[in-house]
Design a protein around this motif. Sequence first.
Motif: not given
Length: 383
Positions: A197-219
């Motif tokens: 659930f933790v991703y790095k954004n375009e600014s290089g900051e890391t944090g929880l990103d559930f929308p991105r997790y769902c994009a990667d794993n559940n359409g």
Amino acid sequence: MNLRRLSLVVALGITTFALAESGPVRLAMPTTIYGTPGVETNLYLDNVVLALNPANYTFNVDCPLGMQQAERWTVVPTAEEVGHYTLTLRVLDGSNAVVAEGSSAVVVTDAAAVKDRAVSVLVVGDSLTHASVYTQTVLDHAGQPDRPTVTLIGSHVPKDDPANRHEGYGGWTAARFATHFTEAPRDAPYKERSSPFVYKNESGETGLDFPRYCADNNGGVAPDVVTIFLGCNDTFSATDENIESVIDTMLGHMDALIAMIHDFSPTTKIGLIAPVPPTSSQDAFGFNYKNNQTRWQYRRNQHRVVERMMAAYGDKATSNISLIPAYINLDCVRNYPETTGPANSRNESLVTRQNNSVHPAASGYQQLGDSLYGWLLAGLSEG
């Protein structure tokens, strides 16, 4: 005890906090016990009390459903017994005085009544989830005729079964799920990878990103249900001196995961599974940890986590957060692994000892799956 704290005890239907201060037994009765026709539901009596020797007490169960046996209240509901009941448990001492009392609602849901429903479920947890047995039990229930469809989602498929997927990783904590990031690929061995659930954004900051997790794993779609089964590793090494602060930290990370989900999808139902009791014998702790942990200390820690989770989340049903009381449905005497060998080096008489302290046998995991399935059905029935 102040009135605000007392009102919390009454609202939860338990006497846990009062007894923690003044009584010999700390009772942690769940708000709701979930069942379904044809599936055994249990309340193992030792699992809901914290007492050095539960055999010093007797238990009285008052419920129109099921029966009380020596170690448990148990029922395999019939289709005619679908409905709501009240179960009251009283703990009595040698003088027959009640030293603890609590009640739970028993909800029996007919799977056939919701057979046309479908639910997607994200299961999050540590090694107990990694084993993939209780998730398989849920799939087995769902695979029977006249049952609702259950689809598990997740990036981890340890059994190479595309249907039995989840986010369960041995040794992981709530803190790791909420904060851990590495540059390792997402498909690296789980000990090396980031939290899913933790991703790095375009600014290089890391944090929880559930929308991105769902994009990667559940359409890109949020799951209907998320269950979180953590706390064992977070609090394993805690002592009586620091257990409260350790749990504070754990619950802070749990809150972050809950917020992550509901910020993206407020309608997703979140089921929190509190840590389950360990094996009934110190023998297993000796096998696994030598002299580095005792069953009694671990059991004290686990029971306190249950109490704190009840206080933190027990009244959150209207916020799509509820507790799944799997801890009451686990046979800690018979459903943990065992080994047989000589009693000692000078006596060849064979004795059987438990040899895994916190990981149940397949039969124990299946009991956890039964609890999760009953909870899922109740949620589907409520819409």
